[in-house]
Design a protein around this motif. Structure first.
Motif, PDB file in Angstrom:
ATOM      1  N   THR A   1       0.934  -1.167  -0.066  1.00  0.00           N
ATOM      2  CA  THR A   1      -0.087  -0.003  -0.113  1.00  0.00           C
ATOM      3  C   THR A   1       0.885   1.285  -0.045  1.00  0.00           C
ATOM      4  N   SER A   2       1.912   1.232   0.761  1.00  0.00           N
ATOM      5  CA  SER A   2       2.839   2.345   0.911  1.00  0.00           C
ATOM      6  C   SER A   2       3.518   2.655  -0.502  1.00  0.00           C
ATOM      7  N   ILE A   3       3.922   1.317  -1.156  1.00  0.00           N
ATOM      8  CA  ILE A   3       4.648   1.551  -2.353  1.00  0.00           C
ATOM      9  C   ILE A   3       3.589   2.376  -3.551  1.00  0.00           C
ATOM     10  N   ILE A   4       2.423   1.747  -3.563  1.00  0.00           N
ATOM     11  CA  ILE A   4       1.501   2.151  -4.531  1.00  0.00           C
ATOM     12  C   ILE A   4       0.843   3.537  -4.451  1.00  0.00           C
ATOM     13  N   PHE A   5       0.538   3.843  -3.210  1.00  0.00           N
ATOM     14  CA  PHE A   5      -0.138   5.311  -3.015  1.00  0.00           C
ATOM     15  C   PHE A   5       1.075   6.354  -3.017  1.00  0.00           C
ATOM     16  N   ASN A   6       2.308   5.870  -2.504  1.00  0.00           N
ATOM     17  CA  ASN A   6       3.061   6.849  -2.536  1.00  0.00           C
ATOM     18  C   ASN A   6       4.092   7.094  -3.441  1.00  0.00           C
ATOM     19  N   SER A   7       3.775   6.066  -4.518  1.00  0.00           N
ATOM     20  CA  SER A   7       4.578   6.144  -5.898  1.00  0.00           C
ATOM     21  C   SER A   7       5.913   5.999  -5.536  1.00  0.00           C
ATOM     22  N   PHE A   8       6.234   5.135  -4.582  1.00  0.00           N
ATOM     23  CA  PHE A   8       7.600   4.895  -4.098  1.00  0.00           C
ATOM     24  C   PHE A   8       8.470   3.927  -5.042  1.00  0.00           C
ATOM     25  N   ILE A   9       9.841   4.357  -5.266  1.00  0.00           N
ATOM     26  CA  ILE A   9      10.756   3.700  -6.134  1.00  0.00           C
ATOM     27  C   ILE A   9      11.690   3.038  -5.091  1.00  0.00           C
ATOM     28  N   ILE A  10      11.483   1.428  -5.279  1.00  0.00           N
ATOM     29  CA  ILE A  10      12.487   0.779  -4.159  1.00  0.00           C
ATOM     30  C   ILE A  10      14.185   1.143  -4.534  1.00  0.00           C
ATOM     31  N   GLU A  11      14.486   1.462  -3.365  1.00  0.00           N
ATOM     32  CA  GLU A  11      16.084   1.679  -3.664  1.00  0.00           C
ATOM     33  C   GLU A  11      16.832   0.597  -4.073  1.00  0.00           C
ATOM     34  N   LYS A  12      17.667   0.716  -5.081  1.00  0.00           N
ATOM     35  CA  LYS A  12      18.546  -0.426  -5.183  1.00  0.00           C
ATOM     36  C   LYS A  12      19.652  -0.668  -4.227  1.00  0.00           C
ATOM     37  N   ASP A  13      19.844  -1.670  -3.807  1.00  0.00           N
ATOM     38  CA  ASP A  13      20.678  -1.956  -2.775  1.00  0.00           C
ATOM     39  C   ASP A  13      21.451  -3.320  -2.775  1.00  0.00           C
ATOM     40  N   ILE A  14      22.795  -3.329  -2.836  1.00  0.00           N
ATOM     41  CA  ILE A  14      23.420  -4.649  -3.117  1.00  0.00           C
ATOM     42  C   ILE A  14      22.970  -5.772  -2.023  1.00  0.00           C
ATOM     43  N   SER A  15      22.842  -5.268  -0.743  1.00  0.00           N
ATOM     44  CA  SER A  15      22.276  -6.388   0.085  1.00  0.00           C
ATOM     45  C   SER A  15      20.927  -6.991  -0.357  1.00  0.00           C
ATOM     46  N   LEU A  16      20.040  -6.073  -0.800  1.00  0.00           N
ATOM     47  CA  LEU A  16      18.593  -6.544  -1.385  1.00  0.00           C
ATOM     48  C   LEU A  16      18.923  -7.346  -2.641  1.00  0.00           C
ATOM     49  N   ILE A  17      19.680  -7.038  -3.350  1.00  0.00           N
ATOM     50  CA  ILE A  17      19.807  -7.703  -4.723  1.00  0.00           C
ATOM     51  C   ILE A  17      20.337  -9.164  -4.470  1.00  0.00           C
ATOM     52  N   ILE A  18      21.339  -9.113  -3.465  1.00  0.00           N
ATOM     53  CA  ILE A  18      22.057 -10.515  -3.071  1.00  0.00           C
ATOM     54  C   ILE A  18      20.635 -11.412  -2.404  1.00  0.00           C
ATOM     55  N   ALA A  19      20.169 -10.997  -1.644  1.00  0.00           N
ATOM     56  CA  ALA A  19      18.854 -11.708  -0.984  1.00  0.00           C
ATOM     57  C   ALA A  19      17.899 -12.092  -2.079  1.00  0.00           C
ATOM     58  N   SER A  20      17.717 -11.224  -2.849  1.00  0.00           N
ATOM     59  CA  SER A  20      16.430 -11.479  -3.883  1.00  0.00           C
ATOM     60  C   SER A  20      17.012 -12.466  -4.821  1.00  0.00           C
ATOM     61  N   VAL A  21      18.209 -12.664  -5.161  1.00  0.00           N
ATOM     62  CA  VAL A  21      18.899 -13.631  -6.020  1.00  0.00           C
ATOM     63  C   VAL A  21      18.739 -14.805  -5.246  1.00  0.00           C
ATOM     64  N   LEU A  22      19.409 -15.077  -3.975  1.00  0.00           N
ATOM     65  CA  LEU A  22      19.332 -16.219  -3.288  1.00  0.00           C
ATOM     66  C   LEU A  22      17.900 -16.845  -3.027  1.00  0.00           C
ATOM     67  N   THR A  23      16.899 -15.757  -2.791  1.00  0.00           N
ATOM     68  CA  THR A  23      15.488 -16.206  -2.471  1.00  0.00           C
ATOM     69  C   THR A  23      14.982 -17.098  -3.930  1.00  0.00           C
ATOM     70  N   SER A  24      15.424 -16.425  -5.144  1.00  0.00           N
ATOM     71  CA  SER A  24      14.866 -17.029  -6.100  1.00  0.00           C
ATOM     72  C   SER A  24      15.482 -18.371  -6.409  1.00  0.00           C
ATOM     73  N   ILE A  25      16.892 -18.586  -6.131  1.00  0.00           N
ATOM     74  CA  ILE A  25      17.382 -19.938  -6.473  1.00  0.00           C
ATOM     75  C   ILE A  25      16.636 -20.820  -5.333  1.00  0.00           C
ATOM     76  N   VAL A  26      16.460 -20.534  -4.249  1.00  0.00           N
ATOM     77  CA  VAL A  26      15.797 -21.318  -3.109  1.00  0.00           C
ATOM     78  C   VAL A  26      14.460 -21.974  -3.653  1.00  0.00           C
ATOM     79  N   PHE A  27      13.846 -20.676  -4.157  1.00  0.00           N
ATOM     80  CA  PHE A  27      12.440 -21.047  -4.639  1.00  0.00           C
ATOM     81  C   PHE A  27      12.433 -22.130  -5.877  1.00  0.00           C
ATOM     82  N   VAL A  28      13.450 -22.000  -6.700  1.00  0.00           N
ATOM     83  CA  VAL A  28      13.143 -22.854  -7.994  1.00  0.00           C
ATOM     84  C   VAL A  28      13.691 -24.300  -7.276  1.00  0.00           C
TER      85      VAL A  28
END
Length: 371
Positions: A39-66
């Motif tokens: 809700t905060s992202i949609i109504f505030n038109s907030f752009i998620i900040e690119k962060d190396i920690s978040l990128i690594i976490a996202s890649v790892l989570t995707s691998i585990v999901f597969v």
């Protein structure tokens, strides 16, 4: 909006491991948190900040999901998703007053620990003197009674109490420093009352490290001196009082409690399954070997092999770089206490208190404010 997030984080700390009539409360609280964030992202038109920690976490989570699709076991993936969301949520929301939010989350972290401590003491009192049982209680060898109140893991709860202590020193409570020391002693007693030694051991090792690196400041600053002294003396103090202290059911020793055998079996299993371990399925490993290794890195190695170890180490390094740049040294030492503690217990990704602590680091790092 941010106040709702803080309230939900508090509920996760207090009831994240609790089941009500067989229904786990964490999924419901986490779902509400996701709705608030979206809700905060949609109504505030907030752009998620690119962060190396978040990128690594996202890649790892995707691998585990597969691989979870391949094995049909999604438990580890679910825990990973919750942990990384709780860690990185400050990157998803627009924070108008970061200083206030940082204070609020830090205070919530401490107050939740105090409430859990009180609940733990009530649980112990009612069990011992009234014969009433509620919450998590287990009887181990040597007639050791372990208490965890609404949590499921005694070591996790013990470590959480210990991680609150540096924040107590830094937080702007409107109380005298002596009362802060009383509160620290209260949290130490709570940590020991779980009968797990992880919290106290991590706290003592951290304070010894701090004292060694800052001996000149400790000697000059009386407040730091007394804080370090009460922590370092906690171990021999409670060894001395153990026989007469009704809250502590376990003999306080430095024995490994069978951990070394678990380490050896885990390392052997890892060498036979070096790339993916048990393919991100702890149950598969437990059914094969029988003992989950109580060490962060050995646990990662047996669950996900080199893949999980490498990604987690790189992720932790990015967090440590942020921690190093913080002005709040007390927050740094809370982080170190947790890292040391996870060398004696498994599954860092089930430690939601640690992920919430990391979220405070993100708030402070992103907006360069002190808690």
């Amino acid at each position: 909006m941010n106040k709702i997030i803080v309230a939900l984080l508090s509920l996760i700390l207090m009831f994240g491991y609790f089941s009500f009539f067989g229904i786990r409360l964490l999924p419901l609280i986490f779902l509400l948190l996701i709705i608030i964030i979206l809700t905060s992202i949609i109504f505030n038109s907030f752009i998620i900040e690119k962060d190396i920690s978040l990128i690594i976490a996202s890649v790892l989570t995707s691998i585990v999901f597969v691989f979870s699709i391949y094995t049909g076991s999604f438990d580890f993936f679910a825990g990973l998703l919750v942990f990384f969301t709780l860690s990185h949520w400050p990157l998803f929301v627009n924070i108008k007053n970061p200083h206030s939010l940082s204070n609020s989350v830090s205070a919530m972290y401490i107050y939740s620990g105090i409430v859990l401590s009180l609940g733990l003491f009530i649980q112990i009192f009612m069990f011992k003197f009234l014969g009433l049982s509620f919450g998590k209680i287990d009887l181990y060898g040597g007639k050791r009674l372990a208490f965890a109140f609404t949590w499921q893991d005694y070591s996790f709860l013990s470590l959480y109490f210990a991680s609150c202590i540096p924040l107590v020193l830094s937080h702007n409570f409107k109380i005298k420093f002596f009362l802060k020391l009383v509160l620290i002693a209260f949290l130490i007693v709570a940590s020991l009352s779980t009968t797990a030694r992880t919290g106290l051991a991590s706290l003592i090792l951290t304070m010894v490290l701090y004292s060694a690196l800052n001996i000149d400041k400790v000697i000059v600053n009386k407040k730091l001196y007394y804080a370090c002294l009460i922590t370092i003396l906690a171990y021999p103090l409670f060894v001395f009082l153990k026989k007469d202290f009704i809250l502590i059911e376990r003999e306080i020793t430095v024995s490994s409690s069978g951990r070394t055998e678990g380490y050896a079996e885990g390392i052997s299993y890892f060498t036979d399954n070096i790339l993916l371990g048990s393919i991100f399925d702890p149950i598969r490993y437990r059914d094969t070997i029988g003992v989950i290794p109580h060490n962060l890195f050995i646990y990662l190695a047996v669950v996900g092999g080199l893949c999980l170890v490498v990604f987690t180490i790189f992720w932790l390094l990015t967090i440590m770089l942020k921690v190093y740049r913080l002005d709040s040294k007390e927050l740094v030492y809370s982080f170190i206490i947790c890292l040391i503690g996870f060398q004696f217990i498994p599954s860092i990704f089930s430690g939601y208190f640690f992920s919430i602590l990391i979220s405070i680091i993100f708030i402070n790092y992103k907006y360069r404010v002190n808690p």
